[in-house]
Design a protein around this motif. Structure first.
Motif, mmCIF file in Angstrom:
data_model
loop_
_atom_site.group_PDB
_atom_site.id
_atom_site.type_symbol
_atom_site.label_atom_id
_atom_site.label_comp_id
_atom_site.label_asym_id
_atom_site.label_seq_id
_atom_site.Cartn_x
_atom_site.Cartn_y
_atom_site.Cartn_z
ATOM 1 N N ILE A 325 0.852 -1.188 0.000
ATOM 2 C CA ILE A 325 0.000 0.000 0.000
ATOM 3 C C ILE A 325 0.889 1.239 0.000
ATOM 4 O O ILE A 325 2.094 1.159 0.268
ATOM 5 C CB ILE A 325 -0.948 0.024 1.222
ATOM 6 C CG1 ILE A 325 -0.159 -0.085 2.531
ATOM 7 C CG2 ILE A 325 -1.974 -1.089 1.137
ATOM 8 C CD1 ILE A 325 -1.031 0.007 3.772
ATOM 9 N N ALA A 326 0.292 2.392 -0.324
ATOM 10 C CA ALA A 326 1.085 3.623 -0.493
ATOM 11 C C ALA A 326 1.725 4.072 0.820
ATOM 12 O O ALA A 326 2.864 4.533 0.830
ATOM 13 C CB ALA A 326 0.195 4.730 -1.057
ATOM 14 N N PHE A 327 1.011 3.982 1.916
ATOM 15 C CA PHE A 327 1.518 4.415 3.214
ATOM 16 C C PHE A 327 1.481 3.213 4.161
ATOM 17 O O PHE A 327 0.527 3.029 4.910
ATOM 18 C CB PHE A 327 0.686 5.572 3.767
ATOM 19 C CG PHE A 327 0.703 6.807 2.922
ATOM 20 C CD1 PHE A 327 1.730 7.731 3.038
ATOM 21 C CD2 PHE A 327 -0.294 7.039 1.981
ATOM 22 C CE1 PHE A 327 1.757 8.866 2.254
ATOM 23 C CE2 PHE A 327 -0.276 8.171 1.190
ATOM 24 C CZ PHE A 327 0.757 9.079 1.319
ATOM 25 N N GLY A 365 6.492 9.302 13.619
ATOM 26 C CA GLY A 365 5.363 9.953 12.961
ATOM 27 C C GLY A 365 4.662 9.077 11.953
ATOM 28 O O GLY A 365 4.176 9.567 10.929
ATOM 29 N N LEU A 366 4.589 7.771 12.214
ATOM 30 C CA LEU A 366 3.949 6.843 11.287
ATOM 31 C C LEU A 366 2.450 6.764 11.570
ATOM 32 O O LEU A 366 1.960 7.209 12.611
ATOM 33 C CB LEU A 366 4.578 5.453 11.429
ATOM 34 C CG LEU A 366 6.095 5.395 11.238
ATOM 35 C CD1 LEU A 366 6.588 3.970 11.436
ATOM 36 C CD2 LEU A 366 6.498 5.922 9.868
ATOM 37 N N ARG A 367 1.750 6.147 10.656
ATOM 38 C CA ARG A 367 0.297 6.031 10.786
ATOM 39 C C ARG A 367 -0.080 5.125 11.948
ATOM 40 O O ARG A 367 0.507 4.071 12.146
ATOM 41 C CB ARG A 367 -0.303 5.442 9.501
ATOM 42 C CG ARG A 367 -0.333 6.380 8.336
ATOM 43 C CD ARG A 367 -1.500 6.059 7.423
ATOM 44 N NE ARG A 367 -1.335 4.828 6.684
ATOM 45 C CZ ARG A 367 -2.260 3.902 6.560
ATOM 46 N NH1 ARG A 367 -3.416 4.047 7.169
ATOM 47 N NH2 ARG A 367 -2.060 2.819 5.839
ATOM 48 N N SER A 372 -6.537 0.258 5.751
ATOM 49 C CA SER A 372 -7.408 1.118 4.936
ATOM 50 C C SER A 372 -7.265 2.548 5.427
ATOM 51 O O SER A 372 -7.585 2.862 6.561
ATOM 52 C CB SER A 372 -8.854 0.647 5.041
ATOM 53 O OG SER A 372 -9.287 0.667 6.386
ATOM 54 N N LEU A 373 -6.748 3.420 4.560
ATOM 55 C CA LEU A 373 -6.429 4.791 4.955
ATOM 56 C C LEU A 373 -7.691 5.649 4.918
ATOM 57 O O LEU A 373 -8.242 5.897 3.837
ATOM 58 C CB LEU A 373 -5.374 5.369 4.009
ATOM 59 C CG LEU A 373 -4.939 6.812 4.298
ATOM 60 C CD1 LEU A 373 -4.261 6.895 5.660
ATOM 61 C CD2 LEU A 373 -3.990 7.308 3.210
ATOM 62 N N PRO A 374 -8.182 6.121 6.077
ATOM 63 C CA PRO A 374 -9.358 7.007 6.054
ATOM 64 C C PRO A 374 -8.972 8.402 5.566
ATOM 65 O O PRO A 374 -7.848 8.865 5.766
ATOM 66 C CB PRO A 374 -9.796 7.033 7.522
ATOM 67 C CG PRO A 374 -8.538 6.782 8.292
ATOM 68 C CD PRO A 374 -7.699 5.866 7.441
ATOM 69 N N ARG A 375 -9.890 9.062 4.904
ATOM 70 C CA ARG A 375 -9.674 10.441 4.456
ATOM 71 C C ARG A 375 -10.363 11.382 5.429
ATOM 72 O O ARG A 375 -11.559 11.252 5.702
ATOM 73 C CB ARG A 375 -10.232 10.642 3.044
ATOM 74 C CG ARG A 375 -9.492 9.828 1.986
ATOM 75 C CD ARG A 375 -8.051 10.269 1.865
ATOM 76 N NE ARG A 375 -7.322 9.512 0.834
ATOM 77 C CZ ARG A 375 -6.048 9.657 0.563
ATOM 78 N NH1 ARG A 375 -5.322 10.516 1.263
ATOM 79 N NH2 ARG A 375 -5.466 8.944 -0.380
ATOM 80 N N SER A 390 0.130 12.366 9.244
ATOM 81 C CA SER A 390 -1.216 12.644 8.741
ATOM 82 C C SER A 390 -1.345 12.485 7.227
ATOM 83 O O SER A 390 -1.751 13.398 6.517
ATOM 84 C CB SER A 390 -1.661 14.061 9.144
ATOM 85 O OG SER A 390 -1.708 14.196 10.536
ATOM 86 N N PRO A 391 -1.039 11.292 6.688
ATOM 87 C CA PRO A 391 -1.315 11.070 5.262
ATOM 88 C C PRO A 391 -2.804 11.042 4.951
ATOM 89 O O PRO A 391 -3.187 11.121 3.785
ATOM 90 C CB PRO A 391 -0.662 9.710 4.994
ATOM 91 C CG PRO A 391 -0.612 9.040 6.322
ATOM 92 C CD PRO A 391 -0.415 10.126 7.328
ATOM 93 N N CYS A 392 -3.650 10.935 5.984
ATOM 94 C CA CYS A 392 -5.092 10.919 5.773
ATOM 95 C C CYS A 392 -5.617 12.231 5.218
ATOM 96 O O CYS A 392 -6.732 12.295 4.705
ATOM 97 C CB CYS A 392 -5.811 10.577 7.083
ATOM 98 S SG CYS A 392 -5.410 11.687 8.452
ATOM 99 N N LEU A 393 -4.820 13.311 5.290
ATOM 100 C CA LEU A 393 -5.247 14.600 4.736
ATOM 101 C C LEU A 393 -5.104 14.645 3.225
ATOM 102 O O LEU A 393 -5.633 15.549 2.573
ATOM 103 C CB LEU A 393 -4.445 15.737 5.371
ATOM 104 C CG LEU A 393 -4.555 15.865 6.900
ATOM 105 C CD1 LEU A 393 -3.712 17.019 7.391
ATOM 106 C CD2 LEU A 393 -6.004 16.047 7.323
ATOM 107 N N GLY A 394 -4.359 13.695 2.649
ATOM 108 C CA GLY A 394 -4.235 13.602 1.208
ATOM 109 C C GLY A 394 -3.194 14.502 0.583
ATOM 110 O O GLY A 394 -3.144 14.606 -0.648
ATOM 111 N N ASP A 395 -2.360 15.170 1.388
ATOM 112 C CA ASP A 395 -1.377 16.098 0.824
ATOM 113 C C ASP A 395 0.063 15.700 1.170
ATOM 114 O O ASP A 395 0.980 16.521 1.048
ATOM 115 C CB ASP A 395 -1.640 17.519 1.319
ATOM 116 C CG ASP A 395 -1.624 17.622 2.849
ATOM 117 O OD1 ASP A 395 -1.498 16.569 3.505
ATOM 118 O OD2 ASP A 395 -1.749 18.747 3.361
ATOM 119 N N LEU A 396 0.285 14.448 1.601
ATOM 120 C CA LEU A 396 1.621 14.015 1.994
ATOM 121 C C LEU A 396 2.262 13.206 0.873
ATOM 122 O O LEU A 396 1.630 12.310 0.300
ATOM 123 C CB LEU A 396 1.551 13.168 3.269
ATOM 124 C CG LEU A 396 2.890 12.630 3.808
ATOM 125 C CD1 LEU A 396 3.784 13.772 4.244
ATOM 126 C CD2 LEU A 396 2.662 11.661 4.963
#
Length: 604
Positions: A325-327, A365-367, A372-375, A390-396
């Protein structure tokens, strides 16, 4: 023709779910078991069309005094039940509410039992309505919710819970859970009867703990033991077969003769395969670990009906990170992850492994969330505290996150040395020490003190988790194992995070050649791609080796051939015959010919 409650029930079960009314009920009791259990409060909520309608509740008088623990838990005092009406006056009203409706409850079997007992004591007929259980609905329709207690299940569905352990409040919470799952229920069932059948618990035949023969019995069937005089008193694997040569059961033991005969002792439990046994094959090994791996291989190849899937009955777990997965996230599981992944372990404590994951997530600073990454429109609580990227914000940038992850995993995949000797301090502790020095140099004394406390906890945690908290592929090694009284060794090459090769070791030349081949196929220092078939073998080998002192040769860095040969000679491995032709079968413990799915082992 059925009459009364039975006729009503037959009419209701054929009604459509979309037009049916439901009465969601919750009960409170005095907390006692069996006949001493008494109803103290009932709450009910009428549900129709996916919405909550009327509410009804009542307290009930009890004969025995309430305990202080029950009063504290429920908030129902002795004075409240003393002033409450008798069940004989309130339960008829509940029976009217249940008429032509489906009863819904959380853990419905408990509430139905309590109500049926209360109706019997009051001399009333139980209306016996069709019943749906929200626990069964969650298990069938909301499988991602691991916790199915009412408040936790409601939270997973976004339902706020303010009051618990009062009948009407819990009935309202249960009703909201039912309404949240109702669309999924309607998508899988049309009528009430369909819904009841859908949520009916499956009751497969269950094996007894510790048994691998399926748990079935054939009472009164005479078991005739096959000829077992050819089985040695040595470690290995045995295969029972029927008259046609088909495998029935595979087992392992450090004494083949005694263990195989034990299946036919008068005191042994009957198995559904034992009456059909006509012959027994075997593969002899030189160690218990060799027998374990051979048993696992044969069960996977032969698929005997007498064996059920083995369940892990030990405490060991793995800290693992899968890169599909991406993250990627750090997770804890009972076995290594297949595919492209890093597996740290085995670790001796699941609770300790989960705490180690939390520590690593906060340090790097990991998830903290699942795969399943929530947005989210806003950072999570960990993100607000600066403990998650905070990859859940979609801008990382995934590459920036991956660099942080690689930095964390590197603490478990590298083997640092000091003067050519492996360092005694774990790389994770040295990382925290470096962070403390930087914080102190920058005059961030509060952070330095926080890191000092964290380091002390990490040191305790690493000591509790086991001998060497490192990735499985970071420690390639050659291991020798033998059983008491057996000549020779079984060799195991643990390279690339898997059992690259294993089997009896004939001579020094054979051991050197197989070591070079194992390192060539999977070089040290590479991240493995573990095949699903290798997962079970890797776990068996690593967990068996934990706590055992066996001859071991580290293979990172790759040793010279002469060093491998010296290690083997030092442990009594013989030199190859001068003429190049040996007679290994003459030695005790030589490998038997491989077993075919239908044939017997060839004569030795």
């Amino acid at each position: 023709m059925p009459s009364g409650p039975t006729r009503t029930r037959v009419r209701i079960v054929h009604q459509s779910l979309l037009t049916q009314e439901f009465l969601v009920v919750d009960t409170e009791t005095n907390g006692k078991a069996g006949d001493a259990c008494e109803l103290t409060e009932v709450g009910a909520v009428l549900v129709g069309g996916g919405e909550l309608h009327d509410r009804w509740e009542t307290l009930c008088a009890v004969h025995a005094p309430l305990s202080r623990g029950v009063q504290r838990l429920t908030g129902i005092t002795q004075a409240m039940v003393d002033a409450a009406p008798a069940a004989e006056t309130t339960l008829p009203e509940l029976a009217e509410l249940l008429e032509d409706r489906v009863l819904v409850a959380h853990s419905a079997s408990f509430d139905v039992r309590v109500l049926r007992q209360a109706f019997d004591r009051a001399g009333l007929d139980w209306p016996d309505p069709p019943t749906l259980c929200t626990v069964a609905m969650a298990r069938r329709l909301h499988p991602l919710a691991r916790q199915r207690k009412l408040a936790l299940l409601a939270g997973s569905l976004g339902i706020d819970v303010e009051v618990s352990h009062r009948a009407l409040a819990d009935a309202e919470t249960c009703a909201r859970v039912f309404c949240a799952l109702f669309p999924k229920l309607c998508a899988n069932a049309i009528t009430v009867a369909d819904a009841v059948a859908l949520l009916r618990p499956a009751r497969p035949r269950r094996a007894r703990a510790g048994r691998t023969d399926g748990g079935a019995t054939l009472q009164g069937v005479r078991r005739r033991a096959p000829a077992m005089g050819h089985l040695p008193d040595a470690p290995g694997v045995y295969v029972f077969r029927n008259e046609a040569g088909q495998p029935l059961y595979v087992g392992k033991s450090v004494s083949l003769r005694r263990r195989a005969a034990a299946h036919f002792a008068p005191s042994s439990t009957d198995g559904d395969w034992s009456a059909r046994v006509e012959s027994v094959d075997h593969v002899e090994t030189r160690s218990e670990l060799g027998a374990l791996l051979e048993e696992q291989r044969l069960i996977g190849e032969l698929l005997p009906p007498g064996n059920v899937r083995d369940k892990h009955r030990d405490r060991f777990v793995y800290l693992r990170c899968r890169f599909d997965i991406a993250f990627p996230v750090l997770e804890v599981a009972p076995e290594p992850a297949p595919g492209h992944a890093v597996n740290v372990g085995p670790l001796a404590s699941r609770a300790g492994a989960l705490e180690l994951v939390e520590q690593l997530n906060s340090l790097f600073g990991l998830r903290h969330c699942g795969r399943s990454l929530p947005r989210r429109p806003h950072p999570s609580a960990y993100g607000q505290m600066g403990r998650c990227a905070s990859p859940c914000l979609g801008d990382l940038d995934p590459n920036a996150y991956r660099r942080k992850l690689d930095e964390a995993l590197a603490l478990f995949t590298r083997r640092d040395t000091v003067g050519g000797v492996p360092a005694s301090t774990h790389p994770l502790l040295r990382h925290v020490d470096e962070q403390m020095r930087r914080a102190a140099a920058a005059e961030r004394y509060e952070r330095a003190a926080w890191l000092r406390r964290r380091r002390a906890r990490l040191e305790e945690l690493l000591a509790a988790l086991g001998e060497d908290v490192a990735a499985a592929h970071a420690r390639p090694r050659l291991v020798l194992a033998s059983h008491r009284g057996v000549r020779g060794w079984d060799a195991f090459w643990l390279v690339g995070g898997r059992v690259a090769d294993h089997g009896p070791l004939d001579d020094v030349q054979d051991g050197v050649a197989r070591t070079v081949r194992a390192l060539r196929d999977t070089g040290p220092g590479t991240v493995p791609h573990l095949a699903p078939a290798d997962v079970g073998r890797q776990r068996i080998a690593e967990t068996w080796l934990r706590g055992r002192v066996v001859p071991t040769l580290e293979l990172d860095p790759e040793p010279a051939r002469r060093r491998i040969a010296a290690f083997l000679r030092a442990h009594g491995v013989p030199e190859p015959p001068a003429d190049g032709v040996g007679a290994p079968d003459a030695r005790r413990g030589a490998p038997a010919p491989p077993l075919s799915p239908r044939g017997r082992t060839a004569a030795r």
